[in-house]
Enzyme design. Sequence first.
Site, PDB file in Angstrom:
ATOM      1  N   CYS A  12     -10.546  -1.720  -3.952  1.00 22.97           N
ATOM      2  CA  CYS A  12     -11.252  -1.867  -2.675  1.00 22.97           C
ATOM      3  C   CYS A  12     -11.623  -0.468  -2.180  1.00 22.97           C
ATOM      4  O   CYS A  12     -11.212   0.550  -2.756  1.00 22.97           O
ATOM      5  CB  CYS A  12     -10.371  -2.578  -1.652  1.00 22.97           C
ATOM      6  SG  CYS A  12      -8.869  -1.650  -1.237  1.00 22.97           S
ATOM      7  N   HIS A  41      -0.270   1.132  -5.104  1.00 23.19           N
ATOM      8  CA  HIS A  41       0.745   0.508  -5.948  1.00 23.19           C
ATOM      9  C   HIS A  41       0.188   0.168  -7.326  1.00 23.19           C
ATOM     10  O   HIS A  41      -0.129  -0.980  -7.637  1.00 23.19           O
ATOM     11  CB  HIS A  41       1.299  -0.747  -5.267  1.00 23.19           C
ATOM     12  CG  HIS A  41       2.286  -0.439  -4.188  1.00 23.19           C
ATOM     13  ND1 HIS A  41       2.566  -1.274  -3.146  1.00 23.19           N
ATOM     14  CD2 HIS A  41       3.070   0.650  -3.992  1.00 23.19           C
ATOM     15  CE1 HIS A  41       3.465  -0.742  -2.360  1.00 23.19           C
ATOM     16  NE2 HIS A  41       3.790   0.440  -2.851  1.00 23.19           N
ATOM     17  N   HIS A  74      -1.045   3.415   2.463  1.00 24.18           N
ATOM     18  CA  HIS A  74      -0.327   2.423   3.260  1.00 24.18           C
ATOM     19  C   HIS A  74      -0.069   2.883   4.687  1.00 24.18           C
ATOM     20  O   HIS A  74       0.269   2.073   5.548  1.00 24.18           O
ATOM     21  CB  HIS A  74       1.019   2.111   2.601  1.00 24.18           C
ATOM     22  CG  HIS A  74       0.908   1.774   1.152  1.00 24.18           C
ATOM     23  ND1 HIS A  74       1.058   2.728   0.153  1.00 24.18           N
ATOM     24  CD2 HIS A  74       0.621   0.619   0.521  1.00 24.18           C
ATOM     25  CE1 HIS A  74       0.891   2.143  -1.030  1.00 24.18           C
ATOM     26  NE2 HIS A  74       0.611   0.875  -0.831  1.00 24.18           N
ATOM     27  N   HIS A 124       7.684  -3.589   3.330  1.00 27.15           N
ATOM     28  CA  HIS A 124       6.436  -3.084   2.742  1.00 27.15           C
ATOM     29  C   HIS A 124       6.078  -1.761   3.425  1.00 27.15           C
ATOM     30  O   HIS A 124       6.204  -1.642   4.655  1.00 27.15           O
ATOM     31  CB  HIS A 124       5.311  -4.096   2.932  1.00 27.15           C
ATOM     32  CG  HIS A 124       4.073  -3.773   2.148  1.00 27.15           C
ATOM     33  ND1 HIS A 124       3.145  -2.843   2.580  1.00 27.15           N
ATOM     34  CD2 HIS A 124       3.621  -4.225   0.956  1.00 27.15           C
ATOM     35  CE1 HIS A 124       2.172  -2.768   1.691  1.00 27.15           C
ATOM     36  NE2 HIS A 124       2.445  -3.596   0.688  1.00 27.15           N
ATOM     37  N   GLU A 126       3.354  -0.425   4.310  1.00 32.76           N
ATOM     38  CA  GLU A 126       2.380  -0.538   5.411  1.00 32.76           C
ATOM     39  C   GLU A 126       3.052  -1.052   6.682  1.00 32.76           C
ATOM     40  O   GLU A 126       2.767  -0.570   7.788  1.00 32.76           O
ATOM     41  CB  GLU A 126       1.230  -1.468   5.019  1.00 32.76           C
ATOM     42  CG  GLU A 126       0.192  -1.576   6.143  1.00 32.76           C
ATOM     43  CD  GLU A 126      -0.877  -2.625   5.870  1.00 32.76           C
ATOM     44  OE1 GLU A 126      -1.255  -2.795   4.702  1.00 32.76           O
ATOM     45  OE2 GLU A 126      -1.324  -3.251   6.840  1.00 32.76           O
ATOM     46  N   THR A 164      -2.542  -5.610   6.664  1.00 28.81           N
ATOM     47  CA  THR A 164      -3.909  -5.772   6.172  1.00 28.81           C
ATOM     48  C   THR A 164      -3.984  -6.482   4.829  1.00 28.81           C
ATOM     49  O   THR A 164      -5.018  -7.067   4.495  1.00 28.81           O
ATOM     50  CB  THR A 164      -4.618  -4.419   6.028  1.00 28.81           C
ATOM     51  OG1 THR A 164      -3.950  -3.645   5.034  1.00 28.81           O
ATOM     52  CG2 THR A 164      -4.671  -3.677   7.333  1.00 28.81           C
ATOM     53  N   SER A 222       2.887  -4.713  -6.148  1.00 28.56           N
ATOM     54  CA  SER A 222       1.656  -4.813  -5.358  1.00 28.56           C
ATOM     55  C   SER A 222       1.624  -6.151  -4.625  1.00 28.56           C
ATOM     56  O   SER A 222       1.550  -7.210  -5.248  1.00 28.56           O
ATOM     57  CB  SER A 222       0.431  -4.683  -6.265  1.00 28.56           C
ATOM     58  OG  SER A 222      -0.734  -5.100  -5.580  1.00 28.56           O
ATOM     59  N   ASN A 224      -0.713  -7.564  -2.724  1.00 27.67           N
ATOM     60  CA  ASN A 224      -1.928  -8.373  -2.848  1.00 27.67           C
ATOM     61  C   ASN A 224      -2.074  -8.939  -4.256  1.00 27.67           C
ATOM     62  O   ASN A 224      -2.611 -10.033  -4.432  1.00 27.67           O
ATOM     63  CB  ASN A 224      -3.156  -7.578  -2.401  1.00 27.67           C
ATOM     64  CG  ASN A 224      -3.590  -6.547  -3.405  1.00 27.67           C
ATOM     65  OD1 ASN A 224      -4.346  -6.860  -4.316  1.00 27.67           O
ATOM     66  ND2 ASN A 224      -3.138  -5.309  -3.265  1.00 27.67           N
ATOM     67  N   SER A 266      -5.470  -2.578  -6.055  1.00 31.65           N
ATOM     68  CA  SER A 266      -5.055  -1.250  -6.512  1.00 31.65           C
ATOM     69  C   SER A 266      -5.109  -1.119  -8.036  1.00 31.65           C
ATOM     70  O   SER A 266      -4.619  -0.131  -8.592  1.00 31.65           O
ATOM     71  CB  SER A 266      -3.643  -0.936  -6.010  1.00 31.65           C
ATOM     72  OG  SER A 266      -2.762  -1.997  -6.312  1.00 31.65           O
TER      73      SER A 266
END
Length: 308
Positions: A12, A41, A74, A124, A126, A164, A222, A224, A266
Site C-alpha cells: 500500500c 512486517h 506503525h 500490535h 500501531e 488502520t 502481519s 492484515n 507489507s
Amino acid sequence: MEVYLAQPRGFCAGVVRAIEIVERALEKYGPPVYVRHEIVHNKYVVESLKAKGAIFVEELSEVPPKAVTVFSAHGVARSVEEEAAARDLPVLNATCPLVTKVHNQGKRYISKGRTLILIGHAGHPEVEGTMGQVPGPVLLVQSVQEVNALTLPADTPVAYITQTTLSVDDTRDIITALQARFTDIQGPDIRDICYATQNRQSAVRDLSKLVDVILVVGAANSSNSNRLREIGTEAGVASYLIADGSELNPEWLKNARTVGITAGASAPEVLVDDVIEAMRRIGPVKVQVLPGREENIEFRLPAQLAAS
C-alpha cells in the site's frame, strides 16, 4: 492449473513511503541508519534493508548518539518521540499518514472531554503507538463482548477510533455495539478507514468465489495478512498464509483446479512471483489478474528527504 491474482494486492502507499524513507536515508546519510521496530512486517523487506545498511532495533537505547533514526510505519508513542528528542537523535518519521490521522482524531476527541475507545488488537505496534500518542486514558476493545463488558454509564460522552489495519467489515459489529451501548457517541467518518485494508479484503472475497484454494503471501506477524487468510477461510475456501514459495506445500494443491493468490499490504510483488514459480515446479500454470480497484494514492516523504 488456473491461477488468479487478486487486485489490488501487496504494498500500500504507506508501506511504499516507509521503505523509501529508509532507502533514501541510507543514500543521503550513508549507512548505518537505525530503524526502531520492523519498518513493515515482512522479513524479506527487513532483510533487504539490512543488506543495504539498515540496523533494526526495538528500543532507542540501542541507537548510538547522533545516529539517524527512523520510526516505523506503525507509529510510536509520545514517550518514544520525547526520548529521541532528549537524546538529540536525528529522526525520520515513517509513520503511515493514515495512522497519524487516527492519532490526531484521538487527540481531538480527548480535548473535547470525551472518553476515548480504540478498536484494535492488543499488543500490535500501531495500537501501542496510538495509545501512547493520545494525552488521556484510552480503552481498548477487541470484540463485541468487550464492548458489553465496559462499565461506563450509558450516557458517558465517548468517542471511538480504529486501528488502520482493520477494515470497515472488521469493525462494523463493534461500532454497532458501541452505538447501542452509549447514547452520546462520536466516531470518524467511515471514509477514514484505511482504504488499502478494505480494498484487499474486498478483493479476497471476490477471489474466493472463483478458486479452490487461496494462498496469501505475507508474514506470520502481519495483522492484515492474517486477516486475508481468515476471510478466505470464512468464505469456505482452503486458505494458507505463506512467506514465499519455499513454504508452498504441494499437498494443498493436490485436488485444486483453480488457485487464488493475494498478498498482504507489507508483502512485495517479488514474493508473489516466487510463489508462482514454486507452483510451476509442481505443474503447468496459467496466470491471470482479476479486475479490481486501482489505487493511485501517494504519500509525501518527510521534508528532510523530499528534495534528495
